[in-house]
Design an enzyme around this catalytic site. Structure first.
Site, PDB file in Angstrom:
ATOM      1  N   TYR A  74       0.778  -0.913   0.473  1.00 15.24           N
ATOM      2  CA  TYR A  74      -0.054   0.025  -0.214  1.00 15.24           C
ATOM      3  C   TYR A  74       1.108   1.303   0.187  1.00 15.24           C
ATOM      4  CZ  TYR A  74      -4.164  -3.324   1.579  1.00 15.24           C
ATOM      5  OH  TYR A  74      -4.521  -3.914   1.300  1.00 15.24           O
ATOM      6  N   GLY A  96     -17.907  -9.717   1.822  1.00 16.28           N
ATOM      7  CA  GLY A  96     -18.784  -9.518   2.654  1.00 16.28           C
ATOM      8  C   GLY A  96     -19.269  -7.787   2.566  1.00 16.28           C
ATOM      9  N   ASP A  97     -18.227  -6.856   1.536  1.00 17.62           N
ATOM     10  CA  ASP A  97     -19.599  -6.015   0.673  1.00 17.62           C
ATOM     11  C   ASP A  97     -20.477  -6.181   0.243  1.00 17.62           C
ATOM     12  OD1 ASP A  97     -17.075  -4.755   1.131  1.00 17.62           O
ATOM     13  OD2 ASP A  97     -16.025  -5.169  -0.301  1.00 17.62           O
ATOM     14  N   ARG A 144      -0.185   5.232   0.942  1.00 16.72           N
ATOM     15  CA  ARG A 144      -1.477   5.771   1.040  1.00 16.72           C
ATOM     16  C   ARG A 144      -1.362   7.591   1.949  1.00 16.72           C
ATOM     17  NH1 ARG A 144      -4.613   1.153   3.501  1.00 16.72           N
ATOM     18  NH2 ARG A 144      -6.614   1.920   2.244  1.00 16.72           N
TER      19      ARG A 144
END
Length: 308
Positions: free
Chosen positions: A102, A259-260, A104
């Protein structure tokens, strides 16, 4: 109110090109955006589905905003700030196992709660506002408090607040900060959507009933626990306790948005009047379809539905 809002971070995704070793394909992904994407396809056309986040003023941020709009998700709840951009992550696969890197640090979404007036404006008159554990985890502690305060104000004004706990332990400063943050989010929410394996990790729950009781005590009026292939456990003040067995899936292709999509299926069903049991069944059926297709977004599911 027929306005559905999800809130969080959507990132640039660099994924390996399937047939070109060493090359990567650019895409966009984020847990709460995935929920918005599925909700847009499940809710009636009379509903507005919007995505709330903060982006920069650079070309990549503009491309991202255009992508969101092309998906049918409204961009009236995007805020731009200068000298920032969007986060990026890269997927690498070795011997069938995926790992993630990542970037960010300059992600504008980390300033999501820096403007309480903006939060109040985008929360106004929303039927449903959904956020996640990742939404909280990317914020500094004081910003987390500010966001939860704004959600509490929206709840008091009549919005239904939904919280998908969605744990990413590496995003939190400590296990204690993570547990505290989850309870902080639950305290301002009507519906909490945890996953039992994550609750076992964070709180050492022995049974789903323990998970339900914790979030009931925090103030939720509805708790639905995702539990993989095992039965889902749900409770609400109006429906009591309900269980739902997910459909059998012969082959899982990609569980990224399980899950989304479950959250989208559940919240869309509840927003349009379904009972707790019906909403859980619809959510489980959608998630079972989604994990049989590659990628977080599975448009082919809806194309099949439209043609049948």
């Amino acid at each position: 109110m027929t306005r559905f809002l999800t809130l969080g971070e959507i990132m640039v995704e660099m994924a390996p090109a399937p047939d070109s070793p060493g090359l990567f394909r650019l895409g966009y992904a984020g847990d709460t955006f995935n929920t918005a994407w599925y909700a847009r396809r499940l809710l009636p056309a009379s509903w507005t589905v919007s995505y709330g986040t903060v982006i920069g003023d650079d070309p990549m941020s503009t491309d991202l905003a255009q992508f969101i709009e092309r998906q049918g998700v409204a961009t009236d709840t995007l805020r731009r700030i200068p000298d920032r951009t969007v986060g990026l992550y890269m997927i690498q696969t070795r011997e069938g196992e995926r790992s993630f890197s990542y970037w960010r640090g300059q992600a504008a979404a980390r300033t999501l709660a820096d403007d309480p007036d903006w939060l109040d404006s985008i929360f106004a008159n929303r039927a449903v506002i959904q956020f996640s554990g990742i939404t909280l985890a990317i914020l500094a502690p004081e910003a987390r408090k500010s966001l939860c305060a704004a959600l509490a104000r929206a709840r008091a004004a009549g919005s239904h607040i939904a919280f998908d706990t969605n744990l990413r332990p590496l995003l939190w400063d400590s296990a204690e900060a993570m547990r505290s943050g989850l309870l902080q989010g639950a305290a301002v929410s009507d519906t909490v959507l945890p996953s039992f394996d994550e609750e076992q990790l964070a709180f050492q729950d022995a049974t789903p009933e323990e998970t339900v009781q914790r979030y009931r005590a925090a103030g939720a009026s509805c708790v639905v626990i995702k539990n993989g292939e095992a039965p889902c456990h749900g409770w609400s003040q109006t429906d009591g306790t309900v269980t739902c067995t997910p459909p059998d899936v012969a082959r899982v292709v990609d569980s990224t948005a399980a899950g989304d999509s479950f959250g989208a299926g559940f919240l869309a069903a509840r927003a349009t009047g379904a009972s707790l049991g019906t909403a859980m069944t619809r959510a489980a059926q959608l998630a079972a379809e989604v994990i049989q297709h590659p990628g977080a977004l599975a448009p082919q599911i809806f194309e099949i539905g439209e043609s049948s």
